[in-house]
Design a protein around this motif. Sequence first.
Motif, PDB file in Angstrom:
ATOM      1  N   GLY A   1       0.801  -1.214   0.000  1.00 43.74           N
ATOM      2  CA  GLY A   1       0.000   0.000   0.000  1.00 43.74           C
ATOM      3  C   GLY A   1       0.832   1.261   0.000  1.00 43.74           C
ATOM      4  N   THR A   2       0.310   2.280  -0.650  1.00 44.16           N
ATOM      5  CA  THR A   2       0.954   3.582  -0.665  1.00 44.16           C
ATOM      6  C   THR A   2      -0.108   4.647  -0.424  1.00 44.16           C
ATOM      7  N   GLN A   3       0.199   5.605   0.417  1.00 40.15           N
ATOM      8  CA  GLN A   3      -0.787   6.608   0.823  1.00 40.15           C
ATOM      9  C   GLN A   3      -0.923   7.705  -0.228  1.00 40.15           C
ATOM     10  N   VAL A   4      -2.160   8.010  -0.553  1.00 44.44           N
ATOM     11  CA  VAL A   4      -2.481   9.151  -1.418  1.00 44.44           C
ATOM     12  C   VAL A   4      -3.381  10.078  -0.627  1.00 44.44           C
ATOM     13  N   THR A   5      -2.972  11.326  -0.503  1.00 46.82           N
ATOM     14  CA  THR A   5      -3.746  12.316   0.232  1.00 46.82           C
ATOM     15  C   THR A   5      -4.019  13.502  -0.680  1.00 46.82           C
ATOM     16  N   VAL A   6      -5.280  13.840  -0.835  1.00 50.83           N
ATOM     17  CA  VAL A   6      -5.691  14.955  -1.683  1.00 50.83           C
ATOM     18  C   VAL A   6      -6.323  16.016  -0.800  1.00 50.83           C
ATOM     19  N   SER A   7      -5.746  17.191  -0.817  1.00 54.78           N
ATOM     20  CA  SER A   7      -6.267  18.291   0.003  1.00 54.78           C
ATOM     21  C   SER A   7      -7.166  19.192  -0.827  1.00 54.78           C
ATOM     22  N   SER A   8      -8.127  19.770  -0.166  1.00 53.33           N
ATOM     23  CA  SER A   8      -9.078  20.646  -0.878  1.00 53.33           C
ATOM     24  C   SER A   8      -8.583  22.077  -0.948  1.00 53.33           C
TER      25      SER A   8
END
Length: 123
Positions: free
Chosen positions: A116-123
């Motif tokens: 797994g690899t973390q993907v974080t999308v900020s608004s």
Amino acid sequence: VQLQAYGGGMVQAGGSLRLSCAARGRTLSNNGMGWFRQAPGKEREFVAAINWNGGSTKYGDSVKGRFTISRDRTKGTAILQMNSLQPEDTAVYYCAAARSSSLAMVQSEYRYWGQGTQVTVSS
């Protein structure tokens, strides 16, 4: 066999990321490959899948038209190009290798999983 997923990170809404998945231990060029994701508090869900030669692909409804799965059989890698990312795409993304050469949308049809690899999308 170990699958290594990399390329995750943090991006603003509307941005893009490219995830890669490579196998170690033996080649998986004849296996279908797939990507799944799991957001906090939610079940793991199907994202995209590709068959052994790249001739067939499937996508989850929430990513259609934004994500593209591909593979490089010479390098033994599977790629997930993610465009127009939204905060709801935030999750841990997992790559997996199917038990057969066909693409698969169900987790039980996958034999090998990456960490797994973390993907974080900020608004």
